[in-house]
Scaffold this motif. Structure first.
Motif, PDB file in Angstrom:
ATOM      1  N   MET A 193       0.850  -1.181   0.000  1.00  0.00           N
ATOM      2  CA  MET A 193       0.000   0.000   0.000  1.00  0.00           C
ATOM      3  C   MET A 193       0.896   1.245   0.000  1.00  0.00           C
ATOM      4  O   MET A 193       1.816   1.355   0.789  1.00  0.00           O
ATOM      5  CB  MET A 193      -0.903  -0.022   1.239  1.00  0.00           C
ATOM      6  CG  MET A 193      -1.960   1.044   1.223  1.00  0.00           C
ATOM      7  SD  MET A 193      -3.041   1.079   2.702  1.00  0.00           S
ATOM      8  CE  MET A 193      -3.819  -0.503   2.636  1.00  0.00           C
ATOM      9  N   THR A 217       2.099   5.208   0.432  1.00  0.00           N
ATOM     10  CA  THR A 217       1.952   6.185   1.515  1.00  0.00           C
ATOM     11  C   THR A 217       0.729   7.070   1.279  1.00  0.00           C
ATOM     12  O   THR A 217      -0.013   7.376   2.221  1.00  0.00           O
ATOM     13  CB  THR A 217       3.223   7.039   1.637  1.00  0.00           C
ATOM     14  OG1 THR A 217       4.318   6.164   1.885  1.00  0.00           O
ATOM     15  CG2 THR A 217       3.115   8.042   2.751  1.00  0.00           C
ATOM     16  N   LYS A 273      -2.326   5.089   2.225  1.00  0.00           N
ATOM     17  CA  LYS A 273      -2.432   4.978   3.685  1.00  0.00           C
ATOM     18  C   LYS A 273      -2.940   6.280   4.283  1.00  0.00           C
ATOM     19  O   LYS A 273      -3.804   6.282   5.155  1.00  0.00           O
ATOM     20  CB  LYS A 273      -1.073   4.624   4.292  1.00  0.00           C
ATOM     21  CG  LYS A 273      -0.662   3.203   4.114  1.00  0.00           C
ATOM     22  CD  LYS A 273       0.699   2.966   4.764  1.00  0.00           C
ATOM     23  CE  LYS A 273       1.226   1.587   4.429  1.00  0.00           C
ATOM     24  NZ  LYS A 273       2.578   1.376   4.949  1.00  0.00           N
ATOM     25  N   LYS A 331      -6.390   6.880   6.279  1.00  0.00           N
ATOM     26  CA  LYS A 331      -6.331   7.469   7.618  1.00  0.00           C
ATOM     27  C   LYS A 331      -7.225   8.708   7.694  1.00  0.00           C
ATOM     28  O   LYS A 331      -8.002   8.867   8.640  1.00  0.00           O
ATOM     29  CB  LYS A 331      -4.879   7.818   7.957  1.00  0.00           C
ATOM     30  CG  LYS A 331      -4.660   8.186   9.383  1.00  0.00           C
ATOM     31  CD  LYS A 331      -3.172   8.344   9.683  1.00  0.00           C
ATOM     32  CE  LYS A 331      -2.964   8.558  11.164  1.00  0.00           C
ATOM     33  NZ  LYS A 331      -1.557   8.589  11.539  1.00  0.00           N
ATOM     34  N   LYS A 338     -12.135  -3.034   7.398  1.00  0.00           N
ATOM     35  CA  LYS A 338     -11.682  -3.085   8.784  1.00  0.00           C
ATOM     36  C   LYS A 338     -10.175  -3.317   8.885  1.00  0.00           C
ATOM     37  O   LYS A 338      -9.506  -2.707   9.722  1.00  0.00           O
ATOM     38  CB  LYS A 338     -12.438  -4.161   9.549  1.00  0.00           C
ATOM     39  CG  LYS A 338     -12.303  -4.028  11.054  1.00  0.00           C
ATOM     40  CD  LYS A 338     -13.111  -5.063  11.809  1.00  0.00           C
ATOM     41  CE  LYS A 338     -14.495  -4.551  12.068  1.00  0.00           C
ATOM     42  NZ  LYS A 338     -15.255  -5.398  13.010  1.00  0.00           N
ATOM     43  N   SER A 339      -9.619  -4.165   8.046  1.00  0.00           N
ATOM     44  CA  SER A 339      -8.173  -4.424   8.114  1.00  0.00           C
ATOM     45  C   SER A 339      -7.371  -3.162   7.806  1.00  0.00           C
ATOM     46  O   SER A 339      -6.332  -2.916   8.420  1.00  0.00           O
ATOM     47  CB  SER A 339      -7.775  -5.569   7.180  1.00  0.00           C
ATOM     48  OG  SER A 339      -8.084  -5.242   5.836  1.00  0.00           O
ATOM     49  N   SER A 340      -7.863  -2.343   6.880  1.00  0.00           N
ATOM     50  CA  SER A 340      -7.173  -1.084   6.553  1.00  0.00           C
ATOM     51  C   SER A 340      -7.291  -0.093   7.709  1.00  0.00           C
ATOM     52  O   SER A 340      -6.344   0.636   8.007  1.00  0.00           O
ATOM     53  CB  SER A 340      -7.743  -0.466   5.279  1.00  0.00           C
ATOM     54  OG  SER A 340      -7.461  -1.286   4.168  1.00  0.00           O
ATOM     55  N   TYR A 355      -7.485  -0.883  10.855  1.00  0.00           N
ATOM     56  CA  TYR A 355      -6.566  -1.323  11.906  1.00  0.00           C
ATOM     57  C   TYR A 355      -5.100  -1.208  11.490  1.00  0.00           C
ATOM     58  O   TYR A 355      -4.223  -1.198  12.347  1.00  0.00           O
ATOM     59  CB  TYR A 355      -6.909  -2.736  12.380  1.00  0.00           C
ATOM     60  CG  TYR A 355      -8.084  -2.743  13.330  1.00  0.00           C
ATOM     61  CD1 TYR A 355      -8.017  -2.073  14.553  1.00  0.00           C
ATOM     62  CD2 TYR A 355      -9.270  -3.381  13.004  1.00  0.00           C
ATOM     63  CE1 TYR A 355      -9.090  -2.056  15.427  1.00  0.00           C
ATOM     64  CE2 TYR A 355     -10.348  -3.371  13.883  1.00  0.00           C
ATOM     65  CZ  TYR A 355     -10.246  -2.705  15.087  1.00  0.00           C
ATOM     66  OH  TYR A 355     -11.321  -2.678  15.953  1.00  0.00           O
ATOM     67  N   THR A 356      -4.837  -1.073  10.211  1.00  0.00           N
ATOM     68  CA  THR A 356      -3.476  -0.770   9.764  1.00  0.00           C
ATOM     69  C   THR A 356      -3.142   0.685  10.087  1.00  0.00           C
ATOM     70  O   THR A 356      -2.031   1.012  10.479  1.00  0.00           O
ATOM     71  CB  THR A 356      -3.328  -1.021   8.240  1.00  0.00           C
ATOM     72  OG1 THR A 356      -3.587  -2.401   7.989  1.00  0.00           O
ATOM     73  CG2 THR A 356      -1.940  -0.656   7.750  1.00  0.00           C
ATOM     74  N   ALA A 357      -4.146   1.558   9.944  1.00  0.00           N
ATOM     75  CA  ALA A 357      -3.955   2.990  10.204  1.00  0.00           C
ATOM     76  C   ALA A 357      -4.027   3.313  11.695  1.00  0.00           C
ATOM     77  O   ALA A 357      -3.324   4.202  12.180  1.00  0.00           O
ATOM     78  CB  ALA A 357      -4.993   3.799   9.433  1.00  0.00           C
ATOM     79  N   ARG A 383      -4.426   1.407  15.644  1.00  0.00           N
ATOM     80  CA  ARG A 383      -4.449   0.161  16.419  1.00  0.00           C
ATOM     81  C   ARG A 383      -5.730   0.001  17.222  1.00  0.00           C
ATOM     82  O   ARG A 383      -6.226  -1.101  17.398  1.00  0.00           O
ATOM     83  CB  ARG A 383      -3.237   0.083  17.350  1.00  0.00           C
ATOM     84  CG  ARG A 383      -1.934  -0.164  16.638  1.00  0.00           C
ATOM     85  CD  ARG A 383      -0.761  -0.430  17.584  1.00  0.00           C
ATOM     86  NE  ARG A 383      -1.118  -0.468  18.986  1.00  0.00           N
ATOM     87  CZ  ARG A 383      -0.638   0.350  19.915  1.00  0.00           C
ATOM     88  NH1 ARG A 383       0.231   1.277  19.606  1.00  0.00           N
ATOM     89  NH2 ARG A 383      -1.022   0.245  21.173  1.00  0.00           N
TER      90      ARG A 383
END
Length: 182
Positions: free
Chosen positions: A1, A3, A6, A10, A42-44, A46-48, A50
Motif C-alpha cells: 500500500m 503512503t 495509507k 487514515k 476493517k483491516s485497513s 486497523y493498519t492505520a 491500532r
C-alpha cells in the motif's frame, strides 16, 4: 500500500469518526459503524489505527488544531487587546447558534470518557491550555495577562452553560463580564 493510499485511508477514517464522535458521542460510536460509514475495510482501519482510542486521539488533535486556528482568527477581528478578547466571545456566540453545533468537542469527550484515560485527558488539557495561552497573549500588551485564567474560566463556563440551557445568553453574559473586567 502506498503512503498516499495509507494517508487517504487514515484521513477518511478521521473524517468519519470525527463526524460520528461529535454527533453521537465517543461511547455511542462503534468501530463497525466507522468502517461502514467510511467505506474503509476493517483491516485497513486497523493498519492505520491500532485502537478506537487512537482514532479518538487523531480526532482530538485535528479538532484542536482547527479550534486554535478559529479562535486566533476570531481574535484578529479586534483592534485592541480588549476587542480581540471580546471578538473570541463573538465567535462563540455565532458558533453556538449554528444548526450543527452540539457543544464543545473537548468538553463532550471529557464528560464521557472513563476514568484512567490519561492520554485523552492530556490531549484535551493541551488544547484547553492553548486557549489559556491565547488569552494570555492577547492581554500581555496591556499588562492584564493575570486575568487570562479568569477569562478562560468564563469561556469554559459559558460553553457548559450553553450546552445545559441550549441558549446563547451564557456566552453573552460572559462577554459582558469581560467587557467590565477589561
Amino acid at each position: 500500500m502506498t503512503t498516499d493510499r495509507k494517508n487517504s485511508i487514515k484521513q477518511t477514517v478521521i473524517d468519519t469518526a470525527s463526524r460520528l464522535f461529535y454527533k453521537q458521542g465517543y461511547g455511542n460510536t462503534g468501530i463497525n459503524q466507522i468502517v461502514e460509514e467510511s467505506g474503509v475495510v476493517k483491516s485497513s482501519l486497523y493498519t492505520a489505527f491500532r485502537t478506537k482510542e487512537d482514532i479518538l486521539m487523531a480526532y482530538l488533535e485535528t479538532a484542536g488544531e482547527a479550534t486554535d486556528k478559529a479562535l486566533k482568527q476570531a481574535s484578529e477581528k479586534g483592534n485592541s487587546p480588549k476587542e480581540k478578547v471580546l471578538a473570541v466571545f463573538d465567535y462563540l456566540i455565532d458558533l453556538v447558534q449554528q444548526k450543527e453545533y452540539n457543544g464543545c468537542n473537548f468538553l463532550n469527550i471529557i464528560a464521557e470518557i472513563p476514568a484512567g484515560t490519561e492520554r485523552v485527558v492530556k490531549q484535551i488539557q493541551h488544547q484547553k491550555n492553548n486557549v489559556r495561552t491565547l488569552f494570555t497573549q492577547l492581554l500581555t500588551p496591556i499588562g492584564k495577562e493575570q486575568l487570562a485564567d479568569e477569562i478562560y474560566v468564563l469561556f469554559e463556563g459559558s460553553l457548559m452553560a450553553n450546552k445545559v440551557h441550549n441558549r446563547v445568553w451564557p456566552i453573552e453574559r460572559a462577554k459582558n463580564i469581560i467587557n467590565h473586567l477589561l
